[in-house]
Design a protein around this motif. Sequence first.
Motif, short mmCIF file in Angstrom:
data_model
loop_
_atom_site.label_atom_id
_atom_site.label_comp_id
_atom_site.label_asym_id
_atom_site.label_seq_id
_atom_site.Cartn_x
_atom_site.Cartn_y
_atom_site.Cartn_z
N CYS A 1 -29.60 46.19 -14.20
CA CYS A 1 -30.26 47.41 -14.69
C CYS A 1 -29.54 48.65 -14.17
N LEU A 2 -29.20 48.63 -12.89
CA LEU A 2 -28.53 49.80 -12.31
C LEU A 2 -27.18 50.03 -12.96
N ALA A 3 -26.46 48.94 -13.19
CA ALA A 3 -25.13 49.10 -13.79
C ALA A 3 -25.23 49.73 -15.17
N ILE A 4 -26.15 49.24 -15.97
CA ILE A 4 -26.29 49.79 -17.33
C ILE A 4 -26.79 51.23 -17.26
N GLU A 5 -27.74 51.48 -16.36
CA GLU A 5 -28.25 52.85 -16.26
C GLU A 5 -27.14 53.82 -15.87
N GLU A 6 -26.24 53.37 -14.99
CA GLU A 6 -25.15 54.27 -14.59
C GLU A 6 -24.11 54.40 -15.69
N MET A 7 -23.89 53.33 -16.42
CA MET A 7 -22.91 53.41 -17.51
C MET A 7 -23.38 54.36 -18.60
N LEU A 8 -24.66 54.34 -18.89
CA LEU A 8 -25.18 55.11 -20.01
C LEU A 8 -25.84 56.41 -19.56
N GLY A 9 -25.91 56.63 -18.25
CA GLY A 9 -26.51 57.85 -17.76
C GLY A 9 -28.00 57.93 -18.03
N ILE A 10 -28.69 56.83 -17.86
CA ILE A 10 -30.14 56.82 -18.08
C ILE A 10 -30.82 57.28 -16.79
N THR B 1 -49.52 58.66 -12.02
CA THR B 1 -49.40 58.71 -13.48
C THR B 1 -48.00 59.18 -13.84
N GLY B 2 -47.70 58.98 -15.08
CA GLY B 2 -46.38 59.42 -15.53
C GLY B 2 -45.73 58.35 -16.36
N PRO B 3 -44.62 58.70 -16.99
CA PRO B 3 -43.95 57.71 -17.82
C PRO B 3 -43.29 56.63 -16.98
N ILE B 4 -43.15 55.46 -17.55
CA ILE B 4 -42.41 54.40 -16.86
C ILE B 4 -41.06 54.16 -17.50
N LEU B 5 -40.88 54.63 -18.72
CA LEU B 5 -39.60 54.43 -19.39
C LEU B 5 -39.15 55.75 -20.02
N PRO B 6 -37.89 56.10 -19.87
CA PRO B 6 -37.40 57.28 -20.57
C PRO B 6 -37.08 56.91 -22.01
N LYS B 7 -36.70 57.90 -22.78
CA LYS B 7 -36.22 57.59 -24.13
C LYS B 7 -34.83 57.01 -23.98
N LEU B 8 -34.67 55.79 -24.41
CA LEU B 8 -33.42 55.09 -24.16
C LEU B 8 -32.43 55.35 -25.28
N PRO B 9 -31.17 55.52 -24.93
CA PRO B 9 -30.14 55.54 -25.98
C PRO B 9 -29.89 54.13 -26.46
N ARG B 10 -29.06 53.99 -27.48
CA ARG B 10 -28.63 52.64 -27.87
C ARG B 10 -27.93 52.00 -26.69
N LEU B 11 -28.24 50.77 -26.41
CA LEU B 11 -27.65 50.11 -25.24
C LEU B 11 -26.25 49.62 -25.58
#
Lengths: 386, 426
Positions: free
Chosen positions: A99-108, A301-311
């Motif tokens: 998850c961390l690798a993909i988040e860093e690659m895509l800037g999530i 409270t708060g969101p748990i997921l951001p708006k994701l780009p295409r993976l």
Amino acid sequence: MAATANPANAVLNPTSLERVEGRSDEMLINLGPQHPATHGVLKIVLGVDGERITRATPHIGFLHRNHEKLEEVRTYQMCIPYTDRMDYVSGMQNELPLCLAIEEMLGIDVPERSKYIRTILFELSRVASHLVWLGTYMLDLGAITPFLYAFRDRELILDIIERTAGARLLPNYFTFGGIRRDHHPRMMDDILEFLDFFEHKLPEYEALTIDAPVFQARTVGVGVLDPQMAINHGVSGPNLRGSGIPRDLRKDDPYDAYPYLDFEVCVELGCDAYSRSRARFREFYESIKIMRQAIAQYPKTGPILPKLPRLKPAAGTERYRAAEISRGELGVYLIADGTEKPFRSKHRSPSFCTLQAMEDMLVGSKFSDAIAVIGSIDIVLGEVDR
Amino acid sequence: MTMATVSSGIAHLEPESVARIGQDLQARVKTELDEVEFDVAPKDYRALCERVFAAGFDYPRCLSGSDMEYGLRVTLHLQQMQSGRKITIRTDLPYEEGHIAHIPTVCDLWGGVEWHEREAFDLVGIYFTGHPDHRRILLEDEWTIHPLQRKYSTRGYEIPTWASKPFPSPSPSEDGFMPFGVASTPIPIRVPVAPVAAAPAAEAAKVVEVAQVAAPAAPPAAVAAPVAPAAEAPKSSKVKRWNPGGAATEPSSEAAPVQAVAAPVAPAATPAEGDAPKSPKIKRWNPGGAAAESAAEVAPQAAVSSPVVEAPVAETPAPVAAAPVTETKRDDYNIIEGIGPRRSEALYTAGHTTFAQLAKLDKATLEGIMTAAGVALEPGIESWPEQAALLEKGDMAAFEAYTVALKGGKLDKPKSSKIKRWDPKG
């Protein structure tokens, strides 16, 4: 280097069981692969000269499933359940590096709330994993009661994980950008309740296990792994910290909510099986500390997921990202080709690297200590073989 | 023991000084915050690793082998334990005979990569010379293949050549340096299907191009130009059914009659038309893609330079270029809509090897051949001679226009005007 550290290796094909010239009294003992003390399907060919171990060659691959190839034909999202199956003792932790690798690659950007929930569950899994180590290690050394205690407590953790993620061992709960769904409404209360119970029990376990004179007699000065060797072999996690190296990716390469939390890196200087055990046991206290802080701080409270780009990471990009799981540095190395599937995904598993140092720890020690050494490095064969 | 005894008192290295480690080696450096990345030529891999080790990068994090489809790659992730600085060393090895590669081991420097190297050998097929214990680690010793190579499916079978994708050509960087040093002997591994005589020439041109790129003195236009045809040529011959660039194909080949010789090359030149939409189908990683666009800008030069790059074809001992000349002429029937590897094999066994021969056959003969070979009959067999005749003439535009209308070799008549079919060409 393991293979040349021992001169016996130079003359012997480690697979064969032939005798060494001039060492007529060397005997080869095949430990495993179906032995309860090897914690899975690990085979170690031990050469013994009387009571002394002259060489030790681990043989792995009995549990090899080649996840890396399977991941090449699956989308990134579909790779997450495969990571669960690497280290099935703490499945949730395995999902994080990917998850961390993909988040860093895509800037999530992961929402704050998800960061905390991931951290809490990450530490809860660490406790569950260390409990397995504690129970089975004590069982290896002949103490049966701690095993029952450890698994009783682990059961409580698994119940909490099951209520939130839906599965006990293979939760498939973390995802790119956060967590898959919100946690069970009572999860934090359950965890706090468990922590109260567990914290109350820990001194008892400590007295029963690592403070017991019998345990110390079996482990102090056994399986010495000096720091130079530990670094050179790529040993990580509590095994490295038990050799006096304060390396913890939660501090060095912080991820999720760890930068906001105050905890200590458990370093022991003895370099032996006892130090590794002590470093691991102290992490119980640190994990409890981390979880209590995180539960106090986390946004309710708060969101748990951001708006994701295409993976779809851009073609040609690559990323190596690691996280500190119970056994050390679990890394994932991804090469993307612009599609939704990884072009190459390699998992660097901590037990795999630690097992390389096994020969250096075993050679020269007594045969009866072999079990004490194997248990002290806390390997999971599913992760070694992948 | 404390930390002081562990680290050998190495000074805190700045990224710039780390980058200077590989200064007189054939290496490319990228510095990013506290991470340094090296792309090094295989011949200097060992030397760079020794220097990096001497500079105090003592902790081996990971060594990965991967099949990049143009060669095998070794990636080494290291860390300096004292400072936490990270370094990445990459090297791309060209394929050798048998889809493998050799590289010196570094496990005498970092003991922790010993098993990683064994794994890279086991799964990817990289041989580490000087490795003390070079056995398979995860698979059995009797295993013969390296399953993480891209040519194997997840079931372990080799993906046949005709079904595999064209491999991406590695992109030359702005300084003309290739990460892997294919200076002397480029080894083409996959022979793309050659519909017309131009395709082998394009392939040969690519071989020449690789050699040229390795020499930094080569003029950039001549280097960049042939990349595009080479990368795209096999694709254009494959994409039969749905070809959004197909509309642009014909005008472009008419507009540039110089390139008409290399008919399947034409789709690569579509960016020259201006705002031709990029094919959404082609999503695979093509490092040569950037070069393709720059090639379009210098399209006239490409046409001019193509005879230049064709000139050394005769001397090139590459088997690709030599094959159509030396062997009996054998056209690739797989291009024909309706013919697959089994049917083409049946035709070859029946003694028909060229498009001209196939064009003369009638339906009954073809059916006889297919029945004799035990291949199932399908409607549309009568269209094969027509297709072959078009291919024989080398009229690729007409051929593609014809086959687009075909479905399994049969002329696809619109069934009903009510059902609106999606026309990719708009």
